[in-house]
Design a protein around this motif. Structure first.
Motif, PDB file in Angstrom:
ATOM      1  N   MET A 112     -36.982 -49.537  40.849  1.00  0.00           N
ATOM      2  CA  MET A 112     -37.124 -49.490  39.388  1.00  0.00           C
ATOM      3  C   MET A 112     -37.595 -50.832  38.844  1.00  0.00           C
ATOM      4  N   LEU A 113     -37.048 -51.908  39.379  1.00  0.00           N
ATOM      5  CA  LEU A 113     -37.473 -53.230  38.911  1.00  0.00           C
ATOM      6  C   LEU A 113     -38.915 -53.534  39.341  1.00  0.00           C
ATOM      7  N   GLU A 114     -39.304 -53.067  40.516  1.00  0.00           N
ATOM      8  CA  GLU A 114     -40.688 -53.256  40.946  1.00  0.00           C
ATOM      9  C   GLU A 114     -41.647 -52.515  40.014  1.00  0.00           C
ATOM     10  N   GLU A 115     -41.255 -51.310  39.592  1.00  0.00           N
ATOM     11  CA  GLU A 115     -42.087 -50.563  38.647  1.00  0.00           C
ATOM     12  C   GLU A 115     -42.209 -51.311  37.316  1.00  0.00           C
ATOM     13  N   LEU A 116     -41.119 -51.908  36.879  1.00  0.00           N
ATOM     14  CA  LEU A 116     -41.169 -52.662  35.627  1.00  0.00           C
ATOM     15  C   LEU A 116     -42.005 -53.936  35.786  1.00  0.00           C
ATOM     16  N   LYS A 117     -42.058 -54.469  37.012  1.00  0.00           N
ATOM     17  CA  LYS A 117     -42.869 -55.663  37.226  1.00  0.00           C
ATOM     18  C   LYS A 117     -44.360 -55.357  37.074  1.00  0.00           C
ATOM     19  N   HIS A 118     -44.741 -54.121  37.366  1.00  0.00           N
ATOM     20  CA  HIS A 118     -46.148 -53.736  37.154  1.00  0.00           C
ATOM     21  C   HIS A 118     -46.468 -53.711  35.656  1.00  0.00           C
ATOM     22  N   ILE A 119     -45.457 -53.390  34.832  1.00  0.00           N
ATOM     23  CA  ILE A 119     -45.682 -53.393  33.387  1.00  0.00           C
ATOM     24  C   ILE A 119     -45.660 -54.821  32.842  1.00  0.00           C
ATOM     25  N   TYR A 120     -44.789 -55.656  33.422  1.00  0.00           N
ATOM     26  CA  TYR A 120     -44.681 -57.069  33.005  1.00  0.00           C
ATOM     27  C   TYR A 120     -44.943 -57.934  34.230  1.00  0.00           C
ATOM     28  N   PRO A 121     -46.212 -58.159  34.566  1.00  0.00           N
ATOM     29  CA  PRO A 121     -46.556 -58.818  35.840  1.00  0.00           C
ATOM     30  C   PRO A 121     -46.024 -60.232  35.967  1.00  0.00           C
ATOM     31  N   GLY A 122     -45.765 -60.913  34.879  1.00  0.00           N
ATOM     32  CA  GLY A 122     -45.381 -62.323  34.959  1.00  0.00           C
ATOM     33  C   GLY A 122     -43.941 -62.580  35.342  1.00  0.00           C
TER      34      GLY A 122
END
Length: 374
Positions: A250-260
């Motif tokens: 889930m956190l990896e998916e959110l990292k795609h939305i917020y790459p930084g």
């Protein structure tokens, strides 16, 4: 004046009216009941005195005047005034009334006091005996006045307490409405403005595409607002099913939305409702990203920390006065999972939003960058 404040005033005024009407009815019923009891007791006392005088008239012969005068003197000390008359002879007269009431049974005022007035006539062997009876009940009226004052004071106290509670409740109910209205106003203004721009004509295809894109983005913003509102409603009223959630995915998916953002995950899964947990994490990360600066997300067996080096408006959020409604959703979601959500901020250490989902053993954020407040 805001609409919810007008509604509060109307509701509060109606409540006060109901409270005081109930208190007035209660005090009035109590007064009439007690007064009726006093009147019946006075009538019984008057009949007893009449019976005694009749007996004295039969037994004492010519001493009735002396006996009646003595009786009137003793009753006067108890607050009861008597006038005894038989034919043209007056045996006792303790009633200094100038205007005699026409009623044989009434409440009258004399020298600033309240009296029960009874005038009775009986026939005996010597002729007609007339007895006038006045009992001082001013203490009863004084007691009723104190009861009325106490009821009024109780009404003020109850109204104040309920008014404060009602004000706080209505303010809490209407605050999300005002926040949502504010959130919807901005994208609606953008949609209307760009739609009018397209309707003007004489614009290039590039400008038309740009305006249409802005309309689509604003509509997406409105959809997010509505989705979050529905999520909040489900949190407060719906029934939820908790399952195992792969928090790393889930956190990896959110990292795609917020790459930084930076991720440091040392836990595989947690139990929760997937949609709500994702909404919670996305709000926490979005707030940190919007605050600017470096953002790091650390998840462990005990807690998850979203840290950023900027100064987020945590003070307002800790006082439950955030801009928008993201914090309210986050707190509700954390509460229904029996988790704790805490914020801390300082100019030196930045800002940390800490989600505690296990037993806490340390007072530092998982990454060790900064402490957070309890």
């Amino acid at each position: 004046m805001q609409l919810w404040k007008k509604n509060f005033l109307v509701t509060f005024v109606l409540f006060v009216l109901v409270v005081y009407i109930c208190l007035f009815v209660m005090v009035t019923v109590s007064f009439r009941t007690d007064l009726g009891y006093l009147m019946r007791r006075a009538a019984d006392s008057e009949r007893e005195i009449t019976y005694v005088l009749q007996s004295m008239q039969k037994l004492s012969g010519g001493h009735i005047a002396t006996d009646a005068g003595y009786m009137a003197q003793r009753y006067e000390e108890a607050g009861i005034l008597l006038k005894v008359r038989s034919g043209d002879a007056v045996f006792a007269d303790k009633i200094p009334l100038q205007d005699v009431p026409k009623e044989k049974y009434c409440i009258l005022t004399h020298d600033g006091g309240k009296y029960i007035y009874i005038k009775d006539e009986v026939m005996d062997g010597a002729g007609r005996m007339e007895l006038t009876y006045m009992e001082n009940i001013q203490s009863f009226y004084d007691l009723q006045n104190r009861k009325f004052i106490a009821a009024a004071a109780s009404g003020i106290f109850v109204s104040a307490v309920v008014g404060i509670m009602l004000y706080a409740a209505m303010k809490r109910i209407y605050r999300p409405v005002n926040q949502i209205a504010h959130e919807l106003r901005t994208p609606l203004t953008g949609i209307r403005g760009y739609a009018q721009y397209i309707m003007m004509g004489n614009i290039t295809e590039e400008d038309r595409f740009f305006a249409a894109q802005q309309i689509v983005d604003s509509a997406g913003t409105m959809k997010d607002v509505v989705d979050k509102l529905l999520i909040m409603g489900n949190v407060r009223e719906g029934t939820l099913t908790f399952v195992a959630i792969d928090i790393e995915v889930m956190l990896e998916e959110l990292k795609h939305i917020y790459p930084g953002i930076e991720l440091e995950v040392s836990i595989q899964s947690i139990n929760g409702e997937p949609t709500l947990v994702r909404c919670l994490l996305e709000n926490m990360i979005s707030n940190a990203v919007n605050a600017g600066g470096r953002v790091k997300v650390t998840a462990g067996t005990e807690k998850l920390c979203v840290w950023n080096e900027g100064m987020f408006r945590v003070r307002a959020e800790n006082e439950l006065k955030p801009h928008g409604y993201g914090l309210a959703i986050c707190r509700d979601i954390a509460g229904i999972h029996r988790w704790k959500l805490r914020y801390s901020t300082s100019e030196k250490d930045g800002t940390a939003a800490v989600l505690i989902w296990g037993r806490e053993k340390r007072t530092l954020a998982p990454s060790g960058e900064m402490p957070y407040t309890e």
